[in-house]
Write an enzyme that holds these catalytic residues in place. Sequence first.
Site, PDB file in Angstrom:
ATOM      1  CB  SER A   1     -50.483  20.180 -34.082  1.00  0.00           C
ATOM      2  OG  SER A   1     -50.609  21.351 -33.307  1.00  0.00           O
TER       3      SER A   1
ATOM      4  CG  HIS B   1     -51.947  25.661 -29.843  1.00  0.00           C
ATOM      5  ND1 HIS B   1     -52.234  24.939 -30.973  1.00  0.00           N
ATOM      6  CD2 HIS B   1     -50.845  25.102 -29.313  1.00  0.00           C
ATOM      7  CE1 HIS B   1     -51.333  23.981 -31.124  1.00  0.00           C
ATOM      8  NE2 HIS B   1     -50.480  24.047 -30.131  1.00  0.00           N
TER       9      HIS B   1
ATOM     10  CG  LEU C   1     -51.177  28.592 -33.359  1.00  0.00           C
ATOM     11  CD1 LEU C   1     -51.283  30.107 -33.153  1.00  0.00           C
ATOM     12  CD2 LEU C   1     -50.449  27.948 -32.189  1.00  0.00           C
TER      13      LEU C   1
HETATM   14  P1  AMP Z   1     -47.625  22.111 -28.987  1.00  0.00           P
HETATM   15  O1  AMP Z   1     -47.782  23.135 -30.065  1.00  0.00           O
HETATM   16  O2  AMP Z   1     -48.222  20.790 -29.301  1.00  0.00           O
HETATM   17  O3  AMP Z   1     -46.193  22.010 -28.494  1.00  0.00           O
HETATM   18  O4  AMP Z   1     -48.462  22.654 -27.758  1.00  0.00           O
HETATM   19  C1  AMP Z   1     -48.212  23.917 -27.207  1.00  0.00           C
HETATM   20  C2  AMP Z   1     -48.933  24.030 -25.896  1.00  0.00           C
HETATM   21  O5  AMP Z   1     -50.322  23.870 -26.098  1.00  0.00           O
HETATM   22  C3  AMP Z   1     -48.493  22.953 -24.883  1.00  0.00           C
HETATM   23  O6  AMP Z   1     -48.400  23.525 -23.606  1.00  0.00           O
HETATM   24  C4  AMP Z   1     -49.624  21.964 -24.968  1.00  0.00           C
HETATM   25  O7  AMP Z   1     -49.810  21.216 -23.779  1.00  0.00           O
HETATM   26  C5  AMP Z   1     -50.803  22.879 -25.210  1.00  0.00           C
HETATM   27  N1  AMP Z   1     -51.903  22.127 -25.815  1.00  0.00           N
HETATM   28  C6  AMP Z   1     -51.861  21.357 -26.924  1.00  0.00           C
HETATM   29  N2  AMP Z   1     -53.058  20.780 -27.150  1.00  0.00           N
HETATM   30  C7  AMP Z   1     -53.870  21.187 -26.146  1.00  0.00           C
HETATM   31  C8  AMP Z   1     -55.232  20.926 -25.802  1.00  0.00           C
HETATM   32  N3  AMP Z   1     -55.999  20.118 -26.539  1.00  0.00           N
HETATM   33  N4  AMP Z   1     -55.733  21.527 -24.712  1.00  0.00           N
HETATM   34  C9  AMP Z   1     -54.960  22.333 -23.942  1.00  0.00           C
HETATM   35  N5  AMP Z   1     -53.678  22.620 -24.208  1.00  0.00           N
HETATM   36  C10 AMP Z   1     -53.135  22.053 -25.293  1.00  0.00           C
END
Ligand code: AMP
Length: 273
Positions: free
Chosen positions: A183, A34, A30
């Site tokens: 990430s 997130h 995270l």
């Molecule tokens: P992930 O853990 O990469 O699957 O991301 C989980 C959620 O967090 C997804 O809905 C992503 O679009 C969102 N997310 C990831 N990075 C960002 C960011 N920099 N800004 C906003 N939301 C994000």
Amino acid sequence: MRTISSTKELIAARSELKGSVGLVPTMGALHNGHLSLIKQARMQNDNVIVSIFVNPKQFLPKEDYERYPRREEADQKICTLSGVDIVFMPQSDDIYTQIEPEILAPKNLAYILEGESRPGHFDGVLRVVLKLFNLVRPTNAYFGKKDAQQLYLIQNMVKTLFLSVNIVPCDIVREADGLAMSSRNGYLTQSEKEQALALSIALKNASQAIMKGERDANKVELIMLEALKDLKVDYAKVLSRDFDPRETIVIKETILLIAAFVGKIRLIDNLWI
Ligand code: AMP
């Protein structure tokens, strides 16, 4: 805060919750991106559930499933400090069984852009998200605009399968220098991080040209490619917000999307115009 790892326990815990439930699906490791989703969920719901699951079905065989960052302890601390009620961290064999229906994302949307480089990726995304919706029965579910195509495909699934969940799109959170948080940024060396700035610079240059009156999508794509010239570009596109090609840019109906490699790491970014 409760940490739950079994689907059975989650179903039982969910049935005891009173009031609205906000779900934030993540793959963990995270960061502040997130966190912004979690904060929004905390403000808008009586209960907040964060799922942390590195979903094997959305990785292609040669992708980084094995080495994707896993930071379970740190993630749980972040969730505790952010007022999350339940963190759901399942094992893969509790989520998937040997025999089950396939979920297939619509071909025309899921095999362009991200889906062209990552065929089948969105089938895996929709499959896990549908399972999470069924397990959690959230009132609201929070997704980042960072993954714009994913967000659109999830909105489409909710609409067309008549799911009763409200999808809340959340703005992209960036580092102070403009790099969209991810990430996967942890894979980058310092010099690669500097090269990665080309993505946000390309979006900024394009949006400045649009603000000055440029409406030709091809010209705006060239402006993005110029800023990305030192990287291996997968795509740099100007599309409508429903992911159709556009010759002319219409304000409030357009999205600029980029995917490019910095070294071996594939990064994405976008800007809603
Ligand atoms: P992930 O853990 O990469 O699957 O991301 C989980 C959620 O967090 C997804 O809905 C992503 O679009 C969102 N997310 C990831 N990075 C960002 C960011 N920099 N800004 C906003 N939301 C994000």
